[in-house]
Design a protein around this motif. Structure first.
Motif, PDB file in Angstrom:
ATOM      1  N   GLY A 291       0.918  -1.251  -0.136  1.00  0.00           N
ATOM      2  CA  GLY A 291       0.015   0.031  -0.027  1.00  0.00           C
ATOM      3  C   GLY A 291       0.890   1.100  -0.109  1.00  0.00           C
ATOM      4  O   GLY A 291       1.636   1.563  -0.807  1.00  0.00           O
ATOM      5  N   ALA A 292       0.665   1.988   1.187  1.00  0.00           N
ATOM      6  CA  ALA A 292       1.292   3.315   1.149  1.00  0.00           C
ATOM      7  C   ALA A 292       2.840   3.241   1.267  1.00  0.00           C
ATOM      8  O   ALA A 292       3.704   4.102   0.930  1.00  0.00           O
ATOM      9  CB  ALA A 292       0.808   4.144   2.157  1.00  0.00           C
ATOM     10  N   GLU A 293       3.201   2.276   1.955  1.00  0.00           N
ATOM     11  CA  GLU A 293       4.567   1.891   1.958  1.00  0.00           C
ATOM     12  C   GLU A 293       5.330   2.020   0.834  1.00  0.00           C
ATOM     13  O   GLU A 293       6.671   2.177   0.769  1.00  0.00           O
ATOM     14  CB  GLU A 293       4.816   0.428   3.041  1.00  0.00           C
ATOM     15  N   ALA A 294       4.727   1.631  -0.505  1.00  0.00           N
ATOM     16  CA  ALA A 294       5.589   1.338  -1.435  1.00  0.00           C
ATOM     17  C   ALA A 294       5.631   2.744  -2.116  1.00  0.00           C
ATOM     18  O   ALA A 294       6.307   3.182  -3.019  1.00  0.00           O
ATOM     19  CB  ALA A 294       5.007   0.465  -2.500  1.00  0.00           C
ATOM     20  N   GLY A 295       4.659   3.674  -1.718  1.00  0.00           N
ATOM     21  CA  GLY A 295       4.490   4.953  -2.185  1.00  0.00           C
ATOM     22  C   GLY A 295       4.192   4.938  -3.821  1.00  0.00           C
ATOM     23  O   GLY A 295       4.400   5.840  -4.381  1.00  0.00           O
ATOM     24  N   PHE A 296       3.521   3.797  -4.100  1.00  0.00           N
ATOM     25  CA  PHE A 296       3.290   3.456  -5.710  1.00  0.00           C
ATOM     26  C   PHE A 296       4.502   3.919  -6.723  1.00  0.00           C
ATOM     27  O   PHE A 296       4.250   4.677  -7.615  1.00  0.00           O
ATOM     28  CB  PHE A 296       1.973   4.271  -5.762  1.00  0.00           C
ATOM     29  N   ASP A 297       5.834   3.734  -6.100  1.00  0.00           N
ATOM     30  CA  ASP A 297       6.906   3.840  -6.871  1.00  0.00           C
ATOM     31  C   ASP A 297       7.427   2.655  -7.480  1.00  0.00           C
ATOM     32  O   ASP A 297       7.777   1.860  -6.671  1.00  0.00           O
ATOM     33  CB  ASP A 297       7.984   4.576  -5.929  1.00  0.00           C
ATOM     34  N   ALA A 298       7.317   2.785  -8.918  1.00  0.00           N
ATOM     35  CA  ALA A 298       7.661   1.504  -9.671  1.00  0.00           C
ATOM     36  C   ALA A 298       8.871   0.739  -8.999  1.00  0.00           C
ATOM     37  O   ALA A 298       9.387  -0.264  -9.046  1.00  0.00           O
ATOM     38  CB  ALA A 298       7.790   1.531 -11.234  1.00  0.00           C
ATOM     39  N   GLU A 299       9.886   1.874  -8.745  1.00  0.00           N
ATOM     40  CA  GLU A 299      11.325   1.272  -8.394  1.00  0.00           C
ATOM     41  C   GLU A 299      11.459   0.748  -6.934  1.00  0.00           C
ATOM     42  O   GLU A 299      12.484   0.005  -6.583  1.00  0.00           O
ATOM     43  CB  GLU A 299      12.445   2.549  -8.399  1.00  0.00           C
ATOM     44  N   LYS A 300      10.418   0.860  -6.254  1.00  0.00           N
ATOM     45  CA  LYS A 300      10.431   0.451  -4.802  1.00  0.00           C
ATOM     46  C   LYS A 300       9.560  -0.933  -4.628  1.00  0.00           C
ATOM     47  O   LYS A 300       9.728  -1.750  -3.710  1.00  0.00           O
ATOM     48  CB  LYS A 300       9.894   1.530  -3.786  1.00  0.00           C
ATOM     49  N   ILE A 301       8.614  -1.105  -5.563  1.00  0.00           N
ATOM     50  CA  ILE A 301       7.740  -2.083  -5.321  1.00  0.00           C
ATOM     51  C   ILE A 301       8.335  -3.449  -5.299  1.00  0.00           C
ATOM     52  O   ILE A 301       8.231  -4.160  -4.313  1.00  0.00           O
ATOM     53  CB  ILE A 301       6.518  -2.219  -6.388  1.00  0.00           C
ATOM     54  N   MET A 302       9.233  -3.606  -6.321  1.00  0.00           N
ATOM     55  CA  MET A 302       9.749  -4.927  -6.537  1.00  0.00           C
ATOM     56  C   MET A 302      10.689  -5.474  -5.418  1.00  0.00           C
ATOM     57  O   MET A 302      10.391  -6.526  -4.862  1.00  0.00           O
ATOM     58  CB  MET A 302      10.547  -5.193  -7.694  1.00  0.00           C
ATOM     59  N   PRO A 303      11.428  -4.275  -4.951  1.00  0.00           N
ATOM     60  CA  PRO A 303      12.487  -4.720  -3.792  1.00  0.00           C
ATOM     61  C   PRO A 303      11.837  -5.133  -2.485  1.00  0.00           C
ATOM     62  O   PRO A 303      11.940  -5.873  -1.737  1.00  0.00           O
ATOM     63  CB  PRO A 303      13.543  -3.771  -3.628  1.00  0.00           C
ATOM     64  N   LEU A 304      10.739  -4.297  -2.179  1.00  0.00           N
ATOM     65  CA  LEU A 304       9.922  -4.169  -0.859  1.00  0.00           C
ATOM     66  C   LEU A 304       9.130  -5.631  -1.003  1.00  0.00           C
ATOM     67  O   LEU A 304       9.090  -6.236  -0.071  1.00  0.00           O
ATOM     68  CB  LEU A 304       9.156  -3.140  -0.955  1.00  0.00           C
ATOM     69  N   VAL A 305       8.701  -6.099  -2.194  1.00  0.00           N
ATOM     70  CA  VAL A 305       7.971  -7.279  -2.376  1.00  0.00           C
ATOM     71  C   VAL A 305       8.840  -8.499  -1.973  1.00  0.00           C
ATOM     72  O   VAL A 305       8.413  -9.266  -1.357  1.00  0.00           O
ATOM     73  CB  VAL A 305       7.120  -7.637  -3.692  1.00  0.00           C
ATOM     74  N   LEU A 306      10.047  -8.401  -2.598  1.00  0.00           N
ATOM     75  CA  LEU A 306      10.754  -9.470  -2.275  1.00  0.00           C
ATOM     76  C   LEU A 306      11.117  -9.613  -1.002  1.00  0.00           C
ATOM     77  O   LEU A 306      11.491 -10.582  -0.386  1.00  0.00           O
ATOM     78  CB  LEU A 306      12.313  -9.214  -3.243  1.00  0.00           C
ATOM     79  N   LYS A 307      11.203  -8.569  -0.325  1.00  0.00           N
ATOM     80  CA  LYS A 307      11.607  -8.737   1.135  1.00  0.00           C
ATOM     81  C   LYS A 307      10.549  -9.233   1.948  1.00  0.00           C
ATOM     82  O   LYS A 307      10.815 -10.043   3.072  1.00  0.00           O
ATOM     83  CB  LYS A 307      11.892  -7.163   1.514  1.00  0.00           C
ATOM     84  N   LYS A 308       9.423  -9.282   1.512  1.00  0.00           N
ATOM     85  CA  LYS A 308       8.185  -9.909   2.240  1.00  0.00           C
ATOM     86  C   LYS A 308       7.946 -11.146   1.960  1.00  0.00           C
ATOM     87  O   LYS A 308       7.269 -12.282   2.614  1.00  0.00           O
ATOM     88  CB  LYS A 308       6.745  -9.292   1.845  1.00  0.00           C
ATOM     89  N   LEU A 309       8.727 -11.917   0.901  1.00  0.00           N
ATOM     90  CA  LEU A 309       8.504 -13.133   0.516  1.00  0.00           C
ATOM     91  C   LEU A 309       9.540 -14.149   1.535  1.00  0.00           C
ATOM     92  O   LEU A 309      10.516 -13.621   2.006  1.00  0.00           O
ATOM     93  CB  LEU A 309       8.839 -13.364  -0.765  1.00  0.00           C
ATOM     94  N   PRO A 310       9.209 -15.391   1.664  1.00  0.00           N
ATOM     95  CA  PRO A 310       9.921 -16.244   2.191  1.00  0.00           C
ATOM     96  C   PRO A 310      11.404 -16.283   1.886  1.00  0.00           C
ATOM     97  O   PRO A 310      11.354 -16.298   0.524  1.00  0.00           O
ATOM     98  CB  PRO A 310       9.232 -17.671   2.365  1.00  0.00           C
ATOM     99  N   ILE A 311      12.143 -16.679   2.534  1.00  0.00           N
ATOM    100  CA  ILE A 311      13.889 -16.952   1.993  1.00  0.00           C
ATOM    101  C   ILE A 311      13.800 -17.594   0.777  1.00  0.00           C
ATOM    102  O   ILE A 311      14.498 -17.297  -0.281  1.00  0.00           O
ATOM    103  CB  ILE A 311      14.774 -17.580   3.082  1.00  0.00           C
ATOM    104  N   GLY A 312      13.138 -19.041   0.746  1.00  0.00           N
ATOM    105  CA  GLY A 312      13.672 -19.637  -0.202  1.00  0.00           C
ATOM    106  C   GLY A 312      12.871 -19.072  -1.487  1.00  0.00           C
ATOM    107  O   GLY A 312      13.351 -19.299  -2.796  1.00  0.00           O
ATOM    108  N   MET A 313      11.480 -18.718  -1.487  1.00  0.00           N
ATOM    109  CA  MET A 313      10.787 -18.211  -2.571  1.00  0.00           C
ATOM    110  C   MET A 313      11.511 -16.749  -2.945  1.00  0.00           C
ATOM    111  O   MET A 313      11.521 -16.546  -4.261  1.00  0.00           O
ATOM    112  CB  MET A 313       9.420 -17.708  -2.042  1.00  0.00           C
ATOM    113  N   ARG A 314      12.077 -15.840  -2.099  1.00  0.00           N
ATOM    114  CA  ARG A 314      12.810 -14.824  -2.591  1.00  0.00           C
ATOM    115  C   ARG A 314      13.908 -15.318  -3.616  1.00  0.00           C
ATOM    116  O   ARG A 314      14.320 -14.569  -4.357  1.00  0.00           O
ATOM    117  CB  ARG A 314      13.442 -14.257  -1.327  1.00  0.00           C
TER     118      ARG A 314
END
Length: 334
Positions: free
Chosen positions: A63-86
């Motif tokens: 949501g607002a944490e990404a700031g709807f910035d295309a450059e921030k969404i991917m790394p932030l999503v990767l951090k939320k994934l489990p380690i193996g999935m990441r």
């Protein structure tokens, strides 16, 4: 939506890029090349599924944490994934990056050695020497790309520059080469050179306009340059053009060549294949849009929209079966 639709039409009219040609040149015959083009169209569209997944996950979970910035969404999503999935996703992204870079570097080496060095400057060079020059060309290309990348401040600026280069330097001349009989190799090269001058000048001195204005202006100006260069330079010899037209049968401004090919009996009079190509070009754009939107609406759980686009996808698949697949050349046709 309209801009994306126009972009896809433009992309289809231009045909494959230089590095895409390697994919088609590996086929055994014209039929296999056409089938490869169909598979390429499907695969090219399916890659957007992973991008769509990252976007939806970013908006839904961050949501607002990404700031709807295309450059921030991917790394932030990767951090939320489990380690193996990441790690799996990183491997997928790196594999896609490496395959794209390797193909472009390989074709750069091939163009330098075969299309320029071997043809114009080193006709007597041995194969081992050509290989060395190809390796040197690859190293130079990688070095220049790395130096050029340092000028980008963010991903958006890199993407905008790439779009400008593709549209003005490649897509406009690439479109003209397939659809206008006067557009020769020299016209193609000089159109690209002058388009590059436009891009550099615009980036250096004229930065006030919004990006979409410059994109439209540069595209139009590039087409004007292509038309001028088409009349400045003499067209390719009629024999070569007739041979090309009789094998490819493209649509567009080919009347003198088409009439000569008909006179020689190389193609049927009032050939319907170019008209089918025009139809299939527009249908393929909608076909690709449907493939891209189905997973998008699936992730958003907008079932009605998803079902509607599945229906569109199904109808177009049936139509393309008759207008494209059934019109493919025979396996033994040269």
């Amino acid at each position: 939506m309209l801009a994306g639709f126009s972009w896809l039409i433009f992309r289809i009219l231009a045909g494959p890029h230089v590095w895409d040609f390697q994919f088609f040149l590996t086929t055994r015959n014209a039929r296999d090349a056409s089938l490869a083009a169909g598979m390429w169209t499907v695969g090219y569209t399916l890659r957007w599924i992973i991008g769509c997944a990252f976007l939806i996950l970013g908006i839904y979970y961050l949501g607002a944490e990404a700031g709807f910035d295309a450059e921030k969404i991917m790394p932030l999503v990767l951090k939320k994934l489990p380690i193996g999935m990441r790690g799996l996703f990183m491997a997928i992204l790196l594999a896609a990056l490496m395959s794209t870079l390797s193909a472009m570097i390989n074709v750069t080496s091939s163009v330098v050695t075969n299309d320029f060095l071997k043809r114009y400057f080193g006709k007597n060079l041995k194969q081992k020497q050509l290989v060395r020059f190809g390796q040197l060309a690859s190293i130079i290309a990688i070095t220049l790309a790395f130096i050029f990348s340092l000028s980008f401040k963010n991903i958006v600026s890199a993407w905008e520059t790439m779009i400008f280069v593709i549209v003005t330097m490649i897509l406009a001349p690439a479109t003209m080469r397939w659809h206008w009989w006067r557009f020769s190799a020299r016209a193609f090269v000089w159109s690209m050179i002058l388009s590059a001058v436009i891009i550099i000048g615009q980036k250096m001195f004229l930065t006030g306009w919004p990006v979409h204005y410059w994109l439209a202006f540069d595209s139009l100006l590039s087409f004007v340059i292509c038309i001028i260069m088409g009349f400045v330079f003499s067209p390719t010899s009629m024999d070569v053009l007739v041979k090309f037209y009789s094998r490819v049968r493209p649509f567009g401004f080919w009347k003198p060549v088409r009439l000569e090919a008909e006179r020689q009996g190389l193609i049927p009079v009032n050939d319907s294949l170019p008209r089918y190509d025009i139809l299939n070009g527009f249908l393929t754009v909608i076909f690709q849009v449907a493939m891209a939107l189905i997973p998008f609406f699936l992730f958003l759980r907008q079932w009605e929209n998803m079902i509607s686009w599945i229906a569109v996808f199904g109808v177009l698949s049936i139509i393309l079966y008759f207008t494209w697949y059934k019109k493919l050349p025979a396996a033994d046709e040269i």
